[in-house]
Structure formats: C-alpha cells, structure tokens
Write a protein that holds these residues in place. Sequence first.
Motif, PDB file in Angstrom:
ATOM      1  N   ASP A 126       0.852  -1.190   0.000  1.00  0.00           N
ATOM      2  CA  ASP A 126       0.000   0.000   0.000  1.00  0.00           C
ATOM      3  C   ASP A 126       0.888   1.241   0.000  1.00  0.00           C
ATOM      4  N   GLY A 167       3.586   2.330   3.212  1.00  0.00           N
ATOM      5  CA  GLY A 167       2.375   2.097   3.987  1.00  0.00           C
ATOM      6  C   GLY A 167       2.676   1.189   5.159  1.00  0.00           C
ATOM      7  N   SER A 168       1.984   0.074   5.245  1.00  0.00           N
ATOM      8  CA  SER A 168       2.167  -0.846   6.372  1.00  0.00           C
ATOM      9  C   SER A 168       3.583  -1.415   6.417  1.00  0.00           C
ATOM     10  N   TRP A 169       4.260  -1.452   5.274  1.00  0.00           N
ATOM     11  CA  TRP A 169       5.607  -2.025   5.242  1.00  0.00           C
ATOM     12  C   TRP A 169       6.670  -1.078   5.819  1.00  0.00           C
ATOM     13  N   LYS A 171       7.052  -0.164   8.650  1.00  0.00           N
ATOM     14  CA  LYS A 171       7.471  -0.607   9.982  1.00  0.00           C
ATOM     15  C   LYS A 171       8.392  -1.823   9.929  1.00  0.00           C
ATOM     16  N   LYS A 178       9.748  -3.021   1.219  1.00  0.00           N
ATOM     17  CA  LYS A 178       9.252  -1.697   0.845  1.00  0.00           C
ATOM     18  C   LYS A 178      10.072  -1.046  -0.272  1.00  0.00           C
TER      19      LYS A 178
END
Length: 281
Positions: A126, A167-169, A171, A178
């Motif tokens: 995302d 996005g969520s990646w 982290k 990513k």
Amino acid sequence: MQRGVEGIAVREIGGRMKLARFRVNELESYGRVEGTEVRAIQGSIFGEHTVSQTAYPLEQVKLLPPTQPASFWAVGLNYAAHVAHQEGALDAERIRREAGMFRPWQKGVGCIIGHGDSIVLPPEADYVHYEGELVIVIGKPARRVTPEEAPHFILGYTCANDVSSEGSWSKDLTNWRKKGCDTFGPVGPWIETEVDPHGLEIITRLNGKEHDRGSTSGMTHDCYAIVSGISQFVTLHPGDLILTGAPGAVEALHPGDVVEIEIPGIGTLSNPVVAEKNEAS
C-alpha cells in the motif's frame, strides 16, 4: 538500419559520451548514443573498447538497465526538502533522528529494471510511490578512496526511480519489501560519462504532469562524499550503482500511471505502472 563494421578506438574520440546497454534481435551490447542512433561497442566499457560503425535507430532497440551491478546502493534522507516531507508523512521522530546521518543501505539487484519496463505493484503493498534520483555509476574498483579521489572512480551518472512502499511495510526493520520488490528499481536510460553532479535538476512527472523538481545542490552528502563513505568499508566494483536520494515530495503510484524521471544533461527514464497479475486467474 545497420551500417558498416569499421571500428574507432574510444581513446581517439574522447569527450562526452552517453553509454547505453541494449538488445536488438538476439544481440546484447553496449553502445554509444548519438542523436537518434546507438552505435555498438566492442569490448568492455570499463576497460579497453572500440566504438564500431554498426548503428541502430534507438526506436528499434530495447534499452536495458545500464549495468549489471554486483551491488545496488542507496543513501536515504539526503535532502532537507525530502526530510521535511517525510516528517509529515511518516514517523516524524524517527525521521528527525536519522536526518543528516550518512545511512547507506543496499537495494537488491533483483529489483532493477530498465527504461520502458513496467513497475509492478504487488497486491499486498500500500502507498507505493516514486522517488526520482541521480545515480552514480562506478567505473573501477574503489576501496578507501577520499572525496577528492572519488571522481576518478566514477564512470558517469544516470537516472533512477527508487520505488518504495511506505504504507504498512514502513514498519519493517529492513527495506527488503518496501524498496526491494521485483521491479522497484528502474534505472536508465543510459550513462552520461561527463556531467557535473553538483547542480543537476531532477524532475519527476506523473502522467505528463510535473510533480516534483529539485537540484542536487541540495544534497546533504554530495556524490563524491557518498562514494568515499561507502568505500571505507566496502569495495565498490565496476558497474555498481548508488542512488543518491530523492530531492523532495513523493506521491503514490497506481496502475495505469506513467512516471518519468528527467535529469537534464543525462536523459529521461520512463516506466508504466501495472498491477501484479493473479496467475491463478
């Protein structure tokens, strides 16, 4: 279509060159770009070679990634404007902590694609976005070189898009997803051998509209300092590529988009964006 076979020694030509890696029919070769043509090179662009009279129209060849590097390096948060943008978009405390640090890392060579190849968006990712950047192309082995010596180890420069999913990646403890997904490393269209890297514009267009413009004069760590810094601990080899950071804001990519990275004096890298196909369908 194709002309002669008489060779001309590079040392007799001298001067500025655009070096492309290309495929035509079953032939893969390096060539020197001259206007709307590319002339095939015999030998290694990193050593002795000649430029033949065999020429092909650029529109009839497939431009490949300019080199096949042993390593693909990147330097993050290397522009104040990009740092400011990322503070607003990501973890501001982390960004402020890391801003100004010399933080090179490796982007896997498996993600490299060339001019015209498709950036493929995985369904799990995302907020995948572009990052238009100047790329250093290493010309000969470099180990523990000084910034003053660095220009002698650089073959030239090209354009890149450090495609990233923040996005969520974001982290993830590493950049393996990513920034390292297949096709997340467009590079090209060719290598410019003689250009001053310190005042180049980097222009990013999305679907023909300019979305970002910056200058390499805004780098925190300039190209020579980057080569020197990495070489203190790692040997850089001919053909290795180093991304030098995005100069400003970024925006998300979507299937159907076309993203262009232009660096005047070098060229324009263009790639369409597609969604990953479900092989089961």
